[in-house]
Design an enzyme around this catalytic site. Structure first.
Site, short mmCIF file in Angstrom:
data_model
loop_
_atom_site.label_atom_id
_atom_site.label_comp_id
_atom_site.label_asym_id
_atom_site.label_seq_id
_atom_site.Cartn_x
_atom_site.Cartn_y
_atom_site.Cartn_z
N THR A 1 -1.46 -26.97 -12.57
CA THR A 1 -2.62 -27.23 -11.72
C THR A 1 -3.61 -26.07 -11.71
OG1 THR A 1 -1.21 -28.53 -10.26
CG2 THR A 1 -3.30 -27.79 -9.36
N ARG B 1 3.56 -41.23 -10.55
CA ARG B 1 4.00 -40.08 -9.75
C ARG B 1 2.81 -39.33 -9.20
NH1 ARG B 1 3.12 -34.20 -10.41
NH2 ARG B 1 4.85 -33.16 -9.33
N THR C 1 -0.02 -24.00 -7.02
CA THR C 1 0.33 -24.50 -8.35
C THR C 1 1.81 -24.29 -8.57
OG1 THR C 1 -0.11 -24.33 -10.73
CG2 THR C 1 -0.25 -22.29 -9.47
N GLY C 2 2.44 -25.23 -9.23
CA GLY C 2 3.88 -25.17 -9.45
C GLY C 2 4.44 -26.58 -9.41
N GLY D 1 5.13 -29.77 -7.75
CA GLY D 1 4.52 -30.37 -6.58
C GLY D 1 5.48 -30.88 -5.54
#
Length: 277
Positions: free
Chosen positions: A201, A229, A251-252, A254
């Site tokens: 992201t 998803r 970010t990572g 979710g």
């Protein structure tokens, strides 16, 4: 009052095989675009809503630039889902209680601008596709064919994830690198560094001279994710939040941010507990 802007191109470490200079240069270029708007040196490259504050214009300008760069997992650089399609999500929010988000876009060149139109031109905060896509097209936002978003590197990432039966943040799949850096029948070229170094992201947070705070987020999600998803990016409080005390964008993976409402909790601690960022 002073102003400021921060951006990110995704979580995780870049592989040693990746030319980090390409990423740093791209991030600096995107940052410069946002700073130019925030400082008043330039107008946005898009046509903003008349009453959009400068902080929101700046984060949108920054994320549009990130979406247009195929190094990052958003817009043109988005990853593929399990069905081999693109499903892009985005959100924008400010500290005045304005928010807009969209999920599942497949053809909109800049999903973050679709989120902005939902915030400024609709009565809703979150719209899913296909309705979100139809609304964005009706608002005159540019569309692109499948081929615009599709790259050899993203297809190689999907094939690797399918073989291993995994759903992955693209930069966490080390085995992708060797396959994706040299397309079949081709040679290493300008896009040779996309491989496993491409990030998740993208996002930006800004505060303008009037004290407005805003963030914007955009993502293609996770490689080989189930069709349909939805992660944290379009969800207020999970992927990002803006309040009078500050703004955040995440970010990572979710699902972790969704389960803990991470950004909302941090802003609540700042607002109600008087904590600093």
């Amino acid at each position: 009052m002073s102003w400021g802007l921060a951006l990110h191109g995704g979580a995780g470490d870049l592989s040693r095989s990746v030319n980090r200079g390409h990423y740093c240069a791209a991030l600096n270029e995107c940052l410069d675009r946002g700073v130019a708007v925030l400082s008043g040196r330039a107008a946005p490259s898009f046509s903003p809503y008349n009453h959009l504050n400068v902080a929101t214009q700046a984060v949108l300008e920054t994320v549009v630039a990130l979406e247009n760069c195929e190094l990052f997992n958003a817009g043109r650089g988005s990853v593929l889902n399990a069905a081999g399609d693109f499903e892009m999500d985005a959100q924008v929010m400010d500290n005045r209680g304005h928010s807009g988000a969209c999920t599942g876009l497949t053809r909109i060149r800049n999903p973050v601008l679709a989120a902005e139109r939902i915030m400024t031109k609709s009565k809703h905060a979150l719209v899913t596709s296909p309705s979100a896509e139809r609304f964005a097209i009706g608002e005159g936002l540019a569309t692109e064919p499948f081929e615009y978003f599709s790259t050899e590197e993203r297809l190689a990432q999907l094939q690797t994830a399918r073989r291993s039966g995994t759903v992955a943040l693209d930069h966490n799949t080390e085995s992708v690198s060797a396959e994706s850096t040299t397309p079949p029948g081709g040679s290493r070229g300008d896009r040779a560094d996309l491989g496993d170094g491409a990030m998740g992201t993208v996002g930006a947070v800004a505060k303008d001279a009037a004290g407005n705070i805003a963030f914007a987020l955009s993502t293609g999600g996770m490689t080989n994710k189930m069709a349909g998803r939805v992660g944290d990016t379009p969800i207020v409080g999970a992927g990002g939040f803006a309040c009078d005390r500050g703004g955040l964008c995440a970010t990572g993976k979710g699902e972790a941010f969704l389960l803990h409402n991470t950004c909302g909790h941090i802003c609540a601690a700042m607002e109600y507990g008087g904590l600093s960022l």
